[in-house]
Motif scaffolding. Sequence first.
Motif, PDB file in Angstrom:
ATOM      1  N   LYS A  80      -1.801   5.518  -9.563  1.00  0.00           N
ATOM      2  CA  LYS A  80      -0.878   5.872  -8.497  1.00  0.00           C
ATOM      3  C   LYS A  80      -1.588   5.881  -7.141  1.00  0.00           C
ATOM      4  CE  LYS A  80       3.027   8.041  -6.986  1.00  0.00           C
ATOM      5  NZ  LYS A  80       4.416   7.668  -7.244  1.00  0.00           N
ATOM      6  N   ILE A  81      -0.959   5.302  -6.154  1.00  0.00           N
ATOM      7  CA  ILE A  81      -1.394   5.436  -4.767  1.00  0.00           C
ATOM      8  C   ILE A  81      -0.350   6.285  -4.058  1.00  0.00           C
ATOM      9  CG2 ILE A  81      -1.846   4.253  -2.594  1.00  0.00           C
ATOM     10  CD1 ILE A  81      -2.798   1.842  -4.127  1.00  0.00           C
ATOM     11  N   TRP A  82      -0.786   7.445  -3.566  1.00  0.00           N
ATOM     12  CA  TRP A  82       0.130   8.402  -2.955  1.00  0.00           C
ATOM     13  C   TRP A  82       0.318   8.104  -1.471  1.00  0.00           C
ATOM     14  CZ3 TRP A  82       2.643  11.610  -6.180  1.00  0.00           C
ATOM     15  CH2 TRP A  82       2.071  11.837  -7.434  1.00  0.00           C
ATOM     16  N   ASN A 121      -7.020   3.403   8.620  1.00  0.00           N
ATOM     17  CA  ASN A 121      -5.965   2.860   7.757  1.00  0.00           C
ATOM     18  C   ASN A 121      -4.991   2.012   8.565  1.00  0.00           C
ATOM     19  OD1 ASN A 121      -7.019   4.285   5.579  1.00  0.00           O
ATOM     20  ND2 ASN A 121      -5.519   5.947   5.718  1.00  0.00           N
ATOM     21  N   PHE A 122      -4.584   2.563   9.709  1.00  0.00           N
ATOM     22  CA  PHE A 122      -3.643   1.838  10.568  1.00  0.00           C
ATOM     23  C   PHE A 122      -4.228   0.503  11.009  1.00  0.00           C
ATOM     24  CE2 PHE A 122      -2.127   0.659  14.792  1.00  0.00           C
ATOM     25  CZ  PHE A 122      -0.765   0.591  14.572  1.00  0.00           C
ATOM     26  N   GLU A 123      -5.501   0.517  11.406  1.00  0.00           N
ATOM     27  CA  GLU A 123      -6.142  -0.722  11.855  1.00  0.00           C
ATOM     28  C   GLU A 123      -6.217  -1.741  10.713  1.00  0.00           C
ATOM     29  OE1 GLU A 123      -7.112  -1.664  14.927  1.00  0.00           O
ATOM     30  OE2 GLU A 123      -6.094   0.187  15.578  1.00  0.00           O
ATOM     31  N   PHE A 124      -6.456  -1.260   9.502  1.00  0.00           N
ATOM     32  CA  PHE A 124      -6.500  -2.163   8.343  1.00  0.00           C
ATOM     33  C   PHE A 124      -5.148  -2.841   8.156  1.00  0.00           C
ATOM     34  CE2 PHE A 124      -5.845  -3.274   3.945  1.00  0.00           C
ATOM     35  CZ  PHE A 124      -7.044  -3.872   3.577  1.00  0.00           C
ATOM     36  N   TYR A 125      -4.079  -2.036   8.131  1.00  0.00           N
ATOM     37  CA  TYR A 125      -2.748  -2.608   7.945  1.00  0.00           C
ATOM     38  C   TYR A 125      -2.413  -3.584   9.078  1.00  0.00           C
ATOM     39  CZ  TYR A 125      -1.631   0.870   4.304  1.00  0.00           C
ATOM     40  OH  TYR A 125      -1.597   1.619   3.157  1.00  0.00           O
ATOM     41  N   LYS A 126      -2.734  -3.188  10.291  1.00  0.00           N
ATOM     42  CA  LYS A 126      -2.424  -4.039  11.439  1.00  0.00           C
ATOM     43  C   LYS A 126      -3.117  -5.397  11.316  1.00  0.00           C
ATOM     44  CE  LYS A 126      -4.483  -3.470  15.358  1.00  0.00           C
ATOM     45  NZ  LYS A 126      -4.981  -2.940  16.651  1.00  0.00           N
ATOM     46  N   ASN A 127      -4.377  -5.376  10.918  1.00  0.00           N
ATOM     47  CA  ASN A 127      -5.130  -6.625  10.794  1.00  0.00           C
ATOM     48  C   ASN A 127      -4.665  -7.459   9.605  1.00  0.00           C
ATOM     49  OD1 ASN A 127      -6.715  -5.997  13.036  1.00  0.00           O
ATOM     50  ND2 ASN A 127      -8.237  -4.906  11.814  1.00  0.00           N
ATOM     51  N   GLU A 128      -4.412  -6.791   8.484  1.00  0.00           N
ATOM     52  CA  GLU A 128      -4.025  -7.510   7.268  1.00  0.00           C
ATOM     53  C   GLU A 128      -2.621  -8.108   7.357  1.00  0.00           C
ATOM     54  OE1 GLU A 128      -5.499  -8.123   4.038  1.00  0.00           O
ATOM     55  OE2 GLU A 128      -7.259  -7.885   5.330  1.00  0.00           O
ATOM     56  N   LEU A 129      -1.733  -7.425   8.083  1.00  0.00           N
ATOM     57  CA  LEU A 129      -0.335  -7.855   8.101  1.00  0.00           C
ATOM     58  C   LEU A 129       0.066  -8.520   9.408  1.00  0.00           C
ATOM     59  CD1 LEU A 129       1.167  -4.627   6.450  1.00  0.00           C
ATOM     60  CD2 LEU A 129       0.460  -6.743   5.310  1.00  0.00           C
ATOM     61  N   LYS A 150      -5.927  -2.515   0.105  1.00  0.00           N
ATOM     62  CA  LYS A 150      -5.707  -3.933  -0.186  1.00  0.00           C
ATOM     63  C   LYS A 150      -4.556  -4.112  -1.177  1.00  0.00           C
ATOM     64  CE  LYS A 150      -8.190  -8.263  -0.875  1.00  0.00           C
ATOM     65  NZ  LYS A 150      -7.067  -8.892  -1.538  1.00  0.00           N
ATOM     66  N   ARG A 151      -4.463  -3.228  -2.163  1.00  0.00           N
ATOM     67  CA  ARG A 151      -3.336  -3.281  -3.090  1.00  0.00           C
ATOM     68  C   ARG A 151      -2.015  -3.188  -2.342  1.00  0.00           C
ATOM     69  NH1 ARG A 151      -3.307   1.108  -7.618  1.00  0.00           N
ATOM     70  NH2 ARG A 151      -1.166   0.359  -7.818  1.00  0.00           N
ATOM     71  N   VAL A 152      -1.959  -2.278  -1.374  1.00  0.00           N
ATOM     72  CA  VAL A 152      -0.724  -2.098  -0.604  1.00  0.00           C
ATOM     73  C   VAL A 152      -0.417  -3.361   0.196  1.00  0.00           C
ATOM     74  CG1 VAL A 152       0.413  -0.763   1.219  1.00  0.00           C
ATOM     75  CG2 VAL A 152      -1.066   0.403  -0.450  1.00  0.00           C
ATOM     76  N   SER A 153      -1.377  -3.837   0.959  1.00  0.00           N
ATOM     77  CA  SER A 153      -1.120  -4.990   1.816  1.00  0.00           C
ATOM     78  C   SER A 153      -0.842  -6.254   1.001  1.00  0.00           C
ATOM     79  CB  SER A 153      -2.302  -5.223   2.763  1.00  0.00           C
ATOM     80  OG  SER A 153      -3.502  -5.457   2.049  1.00  0.00           O
ATOM     81  N   ASP A 154      -1.533  -6.418  -0.111  1.00  0.00           N
ATOM     82  CA  ASP A 154      -1.283  -7.592  -0.957  1.00  0.00           C
ATOM     83  C   ASP A 154       0.129  -7.581  -1.509  1.00  0.00           C
ATOM     84  OD1 ASP A 154      -3.807  -8.560  -0.523  1.00  0.00           O
ATOM     85  OD2 ASP A 154      -4.615  -8.013  -2.483  1.00  0.00           O
ATOM     86  N   CYS A 155       0.595  -6.392  -1.867  1.00  0.00           N
ATOM     87  CA  CYS A 155       1.972  -6.272  -2.396  1.00  0.00           C
ATOM     88  C   CYS A 155       2.987  -6.665  -1.346  1.00  0.00           C
ATOM     89  CB  CYS A 155       2.206  -4.843  -2.901  1.00  0.00           C
ATOM     90  SG  CYS A 155       3.813  -4.583  -3.646  1.00  0.00           S
ATOM     91  N   ILE A 156       2.770  -6.190  -0.110  1.00  0.00           N
ATOM     92  CA  ILE A 156       3.699  -6.523   0.977  1.00  0.00           C
ATOM     93  C   ILE A 156       3.679  -8.022   1.257  1.00  0.00           C
ATOM     94  CG2 ILE A 156       4.172  -6.183   3.441  1.00  0.00           C
ATOM     95  CD1 ILE A 156       3.047  -3.322   3.101  1.00  0.00           C
ATOM     96  N   LYS A 157       2.482  -8.603   1.267  1.00  0.00           N
ATOM     97  CA  LYS A 157       2.358 -10.058   1.493  1.00  0.00           C
ATOM     98  C   LYS A 157       3.101 -10.831   0.397  1.00  0.00           C
ATOM     99  CE  LYS A 157      -2.162  -9.945   3.765  1.00  0.00           C
ATOM    100  NZ  LYS A 157      -3.593 -10.288   3.612  1.00  0.00           N
TER     101      LYS A 157
END
Length: 375
Positions: free
Chosen positions: A6-8, A264-272, A364-371
Amino acid sequence: MDTKEKIWLSSPHMGGAEQDYVNQAFETNWIAPLGPNVNAFEHAIRSQLGDKVHVAALSSGTAAIHLGLELLGVKQGDEVLCQSFTFSASANPIMYLGATPVFVDSEVDTWNMSPELLRKAIENRILEKGLPKAIIAVHLYGMPYKVDEIHAIAKEFNIPVLEDSAEALGSAYMNRPCGAFGDIGVLSFNGNKIITTSGGGALTAKSKALTDKAIFLATQARDDAPHYQHSNVGYNYRLSNVLAGIGRGQMEVLQDRVDSRRSNFEFYKNELASLKEIEFLYETEGCYSNRWLSCVLTPSFEIRERIRLALLEENIESRPLWKPLHMQPVFSEYKKFTDGTSENLFSRGLCLPSGSNLSAEDLKRVSDCIKKVLL
């Protein structure tokens, strides 16, 4: 069948010293509601907010809003202007006091209370009912509201501001910490907040007389007498010495927690960044957000739900943005000043996992899922 870990959305994150302070409470038998941990926790919060701010540690942020409104003189029949795009705890205490909420919509720059609609609401209520008793403005998701504009309007009409910083400890506006702007400020240390005491909150004020009165009311309003004597109705709202020990340890790692969530925000911003369907909320001039939750906007409700359900399938917790209070069944009949902004944000927005204890693999699991959904 294997279940993915689980990722909370936002889970508690201990720093290590919390257990030591809790142990001290047990070893010295300070299990009663008050004690050294409470005093030290209040001191730590004051050090964070500045010496001009006084602090009363309480059992919850909701309790702090309730006491804050009472300290501002809100009574039955009064009207209180309240940001609509927020959690219900911002408005519920208005109802506790028999007062009436009047909801004000957001603006797009910060997702917080619109100065333009605030002015419109005040002028309308003066004509129809009289001067509102207070304004509840919220730093949503850790993003500071337009402090200068909101407080200038409040000062013009001589209406006090209750600054709801439940989500904004560690955030700042023009290099001043959130929680230090209002006539009354409110913090929350609920389990999902940037730091936690399991359950807890704090009331802040520039006036020591106000925090002294808050503490008096929060400890059953007991008069100074050798016996139990009460001249006022009081509440059981003080934070326990045991939970305050958790808070002491958490305050020691507050900036680390802010740094992690901003990362975290910077990671999402860069990945997405390459996905045209994803928008982010950026800091405006003078704003420094703790990024309590990293939030995104999608083009439509349908796309938001596709992403949310895909994350859920992967055992990843996400959550729609707050449903505006003027849309909630319990508040739907009350006066509102809206332009569709918060309704639009609610229909398209999603909060992504944002805990300070997320690993690079989790993110990465989160961003990969969104992608996977959008590509």
